[in-house]
Design an enzyme around this catalytic site. Structure first.
Site, PDB file in Angstrom:
ATOM      1  N   GLU A 119      55.463  96.794  91.884  1.00 39.01           N
ATOM      2  CA  GLU A 119      55.062  95.406  91.615  1.00 39.01           C
ATOM      3  C   GLU A 119      54.678  94.682  92.923  1.00 39.01           C
ATOM      4  O   GLU A 119      55.354  94.865  93.942  1.00 39.01           O
ATOM      5  CB  GLU A 119      56.235  94.664  90.960  1.00 39.01           C
ATOM      6  CG  GLU A 119      55.914  93.224  90.603  1.00 39.01           C
ATOM      7  CD  GLU A 119      57.114  92.467  90.038  1.00 39.01           C
ATOM      8  OE1 GLU A 119      58.274  92.900  90.234  1.00 39.01           O
ATOM      9  OE2 GLU A 119      56.885  91.429  89.376  1.00 39.01           O
ATOM     10  N   LYS A 196      51.963  89.866  83.773  1.00 40.05           N
ATOM     11  CA  LYS A 196      53.408  89.880  83.513  1.00 40.05           C
ATOM     12  C   LYS A 196      53.738  88.832  82.452  1.00 40.05           C
ATOM     13  O   LYS A 196      53.465  87.644  82.641  1.00 40.05           O
ATOM     14  CB  LYS A 196      54.132  89.569  84.824  1.00 40.05           C
ATOM     15  CG  LYS A 196      55.638  89.654  84.775  1.00 40.05           C
ATOM     16  CD  LYS A 196      56.186  89.566  86.202  1.00 40.05           C
ATOM     17  CE  LYS A 196      57.681  89.672  86.283  1.00 40.05           C
ATOM     18  NZ  LYS A 196      58.152  89.831  87.666  1.00 40.05           N
ATOM     19  N   CYS A 233      57.855  94.601  85.637  1.00 38.63           N
ATOM     20  CA  CYS A 233      59.252  94.369  86.033  1.00 38.63           C
ATOM     21  C   CYS A 233      60.157  93.755  84.950  1.00 38.63           C
ATOM     22  O   CYS A 233      60.626  94.438  84.071  1.00 38.63           O
ATOM     23  CB  CYS A 233      59.313  93.567  87.329  1.00 38.63           C
ATOM     24  SG  CYS A 233      60.990  93.648  88.034  1.00 38.63           S
TER      25      CYS A 233
HETATM   26  N1  LIG Z   1      60.456  91.238  89.861  1.00 39.90           N
HETATM   27  C1  LIG Z   1      61.249  90.898  88.857  1.00 39.90           C
HETATM   28  O1  LIG Z   1      60.798  90.489  87.805  1.00 39.90           O
HETATM   29  N2  LIG Z   1      62.562  91.025  89.099  1.00 39.90           N
HETATM   30  C2  LIG Z   1      63.545  90.466  88.234  1.00 39.90           C
HETATM   31  C3  LIG Z   1      64.805  91.189  88.311  1.00 39.90           C
HETATM   32  C4  LIG Z   1      64.878  92.323  87.357  1.00 39.90           C
HETATM   33  O2  LIG Z   1      64.230  92.281  86.312  1.00 39.90           O
HETATM   34  O3  LIG Z   1      65.615  93.261  87.607  1.00 39.90           O
END
Ligand SMILES: NC(=O)NCCC(=O)O
Length: 384
Positions: A119, A196, A233
């Site tokens: 990401e 996203k 993510c």
């Molecule tokens: N980049 C991101 O969405 N991180 C959030 C934390 C997670 O989903 O573990």
């Protein structure tokens, strides 16, 4: 919590368990064993010299009478940011391009057809800071920004589909930002982009300060090597997000991530793997590596002292199959390329055994969800 000195669950199990126990533990924790790929020695040597881990595994499907095997090789790339976060923006981007170019070269030697990066791969994960400059300067056009052009060259050179998750600057719509994955066809053409859908509001993941929830739904990209989707993510915590990509026909869903140990390491081996099982598809979970330090202190809104680091990004990228088998993870602390050979016929074969698409009762849930989101909804609790 262990940082860079603790390599991986797999290494720990192998070090401490007697062979017979290890076999049983692996059977239960990892499902049917994946075959180790015999990767070209030139690729192994180049990875060694380039100081990144290279692992390869194959998932197999039963031979069918009417369909040929549909073999595809995916490459998952995890890496640390090579330069400190206070280095000028253009230098950081250029260093990351060089690092990824070298890893993609090895992926090509290994016959990878589709490669996916982590990401926001062109930048440090600066959203913890809540500062705008210089971090918003890492945003680029998804259509023809320098990183997309870089990926187009890679795709063409290596005849490889490239999934490139970036911070997008949408010049056509008020210069706003998105968290986007650009999908570049192996022809070198931009096939499309996806955004996203779910934005974290947890810990230092202050991403809602920068961009909004994606507005492109759940696109699936038909590539020469199969139908792919990208669940970025935090979207992996949302089973309906995976489901929608799957209902649109995704056979492989990539999950490029940036997440840290204290928050999510115990969730990590479960979520993408469960999504592969629940949706009869392959999933590819990718996480960045290492620690990132920022020039100015920030607080986490938890009463603790201000600090400059995000926490430990624990890598551990892996691939899961619809039959519940999975590869071992890459290291928690080193850059790496995981090559996985998939036979996409496995998706329908598992579908025919478990029938989740047939038994899913989507119409019932659609009806109930449509009611549940109304302000007038009252939970269906039966009381005495
Ligand atoms: N980049 C991101 O969405 N991180 C959030 C934390 C997670 O989903 O573990």
């Amino acid at each position: 919590m262990a940082g860079s000195h603790w390599e991986s669950v797999e290494q720990c199990l192998e070090k401490h368990l007697p062979a017979a126990d290890l076999r049983e533990v692996k059977r239960i924790l990892y499902g049917k064993e994946t075959r180790k790929l015999d990767l070209p020695s030139r690729a192994c040597q180049t990875a060694l010299e380039g100081e990144f881990e290279l692992q390869g595994y194959a998932f197999e499907a039963a031979v069918e009478q009417l369909r040929h095997p549909r073999i595809v090789r995916v490459g998952l790339v995890q890496n640390r940011t090579p330069l400190p976060a206070d280095t000028p923006v253009a230098k950081q981007v250029s260093a990351l391009h060089s690092r990824i170019e070298a890893i993609a070269e090895v992926a090509a030697m290994c016959g990878v057809n589709i490669i996916c990066f982590q990401e926001a791969w062109t930048m440090p994960f600066a959203f913890c800071t809540r500062e705008k400059l210089p971090w918003t300067e890492f945003a680029e056009s998804a259509d023809d920004g320098p990183t997309t052009r870089f990926c187009q060259k890679l795709a063409k050179k290596h005849d490889m589909v490239v999934v490139s998750p970036i911070l997008e600057r949408d010049g056509e719509h008020g210069d706003i930002l998105w968290n986007t994955a650009v999908v570049v066809s192996n022809s070198g053409a931009v096939l499309g982009k996806t955004r996203k859908n779910h934005i974290p509001r947890v810990g230092d993941f202050n991403e809602s300060t920068y961009y909004m929830e994606g507005n492109l739904g759940h696109p699936v990209f038909q590539t020469q090597f199969g139908r792919i989707a990208v669940n970025i993510c935090y979207g992996r915590h949302h089973p309906l997000n995976w489901l929608m990509y799957s209902l649109n026909g995704a056979e492989i869903i990539f999950n490029p991530s940036a997440t840290i140990g204290v928050l999510s390491e115990s969730l990590w081996p479960i979520e993408a793997r469960n999504a592969a099982i629940a949706n009869h598809c392959f999933t590819c979970a990718i996480n960045r590596v290492g620690e990132e330090h920022f020039p100015n202190e920030f607080t986490s809104g938890d009463g603790k002292k201000a600090h400059r680091d995000f926490g430990y990004f624990y890598g551990s990228s892996y691939v899961s199959a619809p039959d519940s088998s999975r590869t071992p993870g890459l290291s928690r602390c080193r850059d790496g390329l995981l090559v996985a050979e998939l036979d996409l016929n496995l998706c329908r074969q598992v579908n025919d055994v478990w029938n989740f698409k047939m038994t899913g009762r989507y119409e019932m849930y659609a009806r109930e969800l449509a009611e549940a989101v109304k302000p007038s909804y009252r939970p269906n609790i039966v009381k005495e």
